[in-house]
Design a protein around this motif. Sequence first.
Motif, short mmCIF file in Angstrom:
data_model
loop_
_atom_site.label_atom_id
_atom_site.label_comp_id
_atom_site.label_asym_id
_atom_site.label_seq_id
_atom_site.Cartn_x
_atom_site.Cartn_y
_atom_site.Cartn_z
N ILE A 1 38.32 -112.56 -61.55
CA ILE A 1 39.36 -111.54 -61.50
C ILE A 1 38.94 -110.38 -60.61
O ILE A 1 39.68 -109.94 -59.72
CB ILE A 1 39.68 -111.03 -62.92
CG1 ILE A 1 40.38 -112.12 -63.73
CG2 ILE A 1 40.56 -109.77 -62.86
CD1 ILE A 1 40.56 -111.76 -65.20
N LEU A 2 37.73 -109.87 -60.84
CA LEU A 2 37.26 -108.71 -60.08
C LEU A 2 37.09 -109.05 -58.61
O LEU A 2 37.42 -108.24 -57.72
CB LEU A 2 35.95 -108.20 -60.68
CG LEU A 2 36.06 -107.64 -62.11
CD1 LEU A 2 34.68 -107.31 -62.67
CD2 LEU A 2 36.96 -106.41 -62.14
N LEU B 1 46.70 -116.41 -58.98
CA LEU B 1 45.89 -115.23 -59.25
C LEU B 1 45.66 -114.41 -57.98
O LEU B 1 45.75 -113.18 -58.00
CB LEU B 1 44.56 -115.64 -59.87
CG LEU B 1 44.60 -116.09 -61.32
CD1 LEU B 1 43.30 -116.77 -61.71
CD2 LEU B 1 44.88 -114.92 -62.24
N ASP B 2 45.39 -115.08 -56.88
CA ASP B 2 45.14 -114.37 -55.63
C ASP B 2 46.40 -113.66 -55.14
O ASP B 2 46.34 -112.54 -54.62
CB ASP B 2 44.64 -115.33 -54.56
CG ASP B 2 43.20 -115.78 -54.81
OD1 ASP B 2 42.49 -115.10 -55.59
OD2 ASP B 2 42.79 -116.82 -54.25
N TRP C 1 44.32 -101.48 -65.99
CA TRP C 1 45.53 -102.27 -66.21
C TRP C 1 45.68 -103.42 -65.21
O TRP C 1 46.28 -104.46 -65.54
CB TRP C 1 46.77 -101.38 -66.20
CG TRP C 1 47.14 -100.74 -64.90
CD1 TRP C 1 46.75 -99.51 -64.46
CD2 TRP C 1 48.00 -101.28 -63.88
NE1 TRP C 1 47.31 -99.26 -63.22
CE2 TRP C 1 48.09 -100.31 -62.85
CE3 TRP C 1 48.71 -102.47 -63.75
CZ2 TRP C 1 48.84 -100.52 -61.70
CZ3 TRP C 1 49.46 -102.68 -62.60
CH2 TRP C 1 49.53 -101.70 -61.60
N LYS C 2 45.14 -103.25 -64.03
CA LYS C 2 45.24 -104.34 -63.05
C LYS C 2 44.41 -105.54 -63.50
O LYS C 2 44.83 -106.69 -63.35
CB LYS C 2 44.79 -103.85 -61.67
CG LYS C 2 45.71 -102.76 -61.11
CD LYS C 2 45.22 -102.23 -59.77
CE LYS C 2 46.14 -101.13 -59.27
NZ LYS C 2 45.69 -100.56 -57.98
N PHE C 3 43.24 -105.28 -64.06
CA PHE C 3 42.42 -106.35 -64.61
C PHE C 3 43.17 -107.04 -65.75
O PHE C 3 43.19 -108.28 -65.85
CB PHE C 3 41.09 -105.78 -65.13
CG PHE C 3 40.23 -106.78 -65.86
CD1 PHE C 3 39.24 -107.47 -65.19
CD2 PHE C 3 40.42 -107.02 -67.22
CE1 PHE C 3 38.44 -108.40 -65.86
CE2 PHE C 3 39.63 -107.95 -67.90
CZ PHE C 3 38.64 -108.64 -67.22
N GLU C 4 43.80 -106.27 -66.62
CA GLU C 4 44.48 -106.83 -67.78
C GLU C 4 45.67 -107.71 -67.36
O GLU C 4 45.93 -108.75 -67.96
CB GLU C 4 44.96 -105.72 -68.72
CG GLU C 4 43.88 -104.80 -69.25
CD GLU C 4 42.97 -105.43 -70.29
OE1 GLU C 4 42.96 -106.66 -70.42
OE2 GLU C 4 42.25 -104.67 -70.97
#
Length: 463
Positions: A18-19, A48-49, A247-250
Amino acid sequence: MVSRRIVKDTGFIDEEEILDSLEQAKTAHKEHALDIVEKSKSFAGLSLDELAVLLTNNDSEVRDAVFEAANSVKERVFGSRIVFFAPLYVSNACANNCLYCSFRKDNKDLVRKVLTEEEIENETKTILGQGHKRILLVVGENPRLTGIEYIEKAVAAIYRTRSGKSSIRRVSVNCAPLSDDEFRRLKAAKIGTYQISQETYHRETYKRMHPSGPKRFYNWRIEAPDRAMDAGLDNVGIGPLFGLFDWKFEVMATLMHAQHLDSKFGIGPHSISISRLALESNAPAAENPPFTLTCEDMKRIAALLRLAVPYTEIILSTREQPELRNRLYELGVSQTNASGGYAEAYHPETEQFSINDMRNLAEMSRQMCHEGHIPSFCTACCRTRRTSGRFMKLAKRGDIHKVCEPDALISFKEYLIDYADPATRAEGEKTIAERLEKLEPAIKERTRTLLAEVESGKRDVYV
């Protein structure tokens, strides 16, 4: 008591991936982001990308394109309907010590309450009197007081309650993770959706936010939807509590979770809730939020999740102000709670979080009509067993609105006749007439016939 063992890391939430994806997406050009938005209009969802590119791009043209696409996708998949439900908190007795929740064990100022079956019936009668047909049963985690036996009795009490000829047609449950056998018992209780929030997908943050209590085991919680679906509960709801971590990670992790369920079971989550950390009394993390979200962030969350998982219901709570809630209905939200604070059993000091939208059901219905939405009380999918794969099959090809929209009109008609004040009924009848004319000819005639049946006194009808 069920053992909350720490199981081997399932690996389907890959924090490093994710990161890395978010970092690499920062170099993507605006044109690439706009191409992704255009592609999303085909209801294929996002990788995801691709999601990372849209999350990291702050260009106003991209933002506006995302908002426009989210509105288009929501309308194409679900139509104009917004489904209403009423949450029913039956217990605030909790064994956990979550730092963001006023129900936490160390909050000594809270008046603890576990509703009896009689009190649950009284609450249900009040909810029915407002016009609701759906309840979300919310149960604090206390294995000694509110385990599976209590939940079974609570669900049964709701279903058997009557107010005149009205009854609750769908009970969903938000409760702590259960064992395989307990989930089978929940399935036998004939619930609608099993809903659980991971709170945060970030492991270190999760550990810090849950210092004690059975909730402290990350894996036991994140695997709950898998166990529920293994037990035959084909409608599950997921989602984080935005504000505990970035929030972007979540959002990325939520998509990763949805992809895992879709890959394993052939269907993704039935719903994703977008709840933002709200001010709570005696809850340290809520009083000083680790991450602050703006209203603009909430808009982007709703819109991007709609594009990422177009077939999934997106649920909004009354934590948000009316103005923002009204806007989020246009950006992908398809279900919302409405009204509450039911009979005498609960008082303000027992609320779990701050409520910022105090409009009653009639006020919300009129507002939705003004803005082109159809307030829906529909439970047809559970009535016709149009759940799980059947629902997803229709939703993924963009056809679920062909039943959702007419059934919304029919259920709204029932509400208008049985519960609405004159002003709300007048506004609602106007909306029904306008939306009816926009249906495809064959569906329009069938819907017109069923609307006439409701007018003549028949209830619980659907296409």
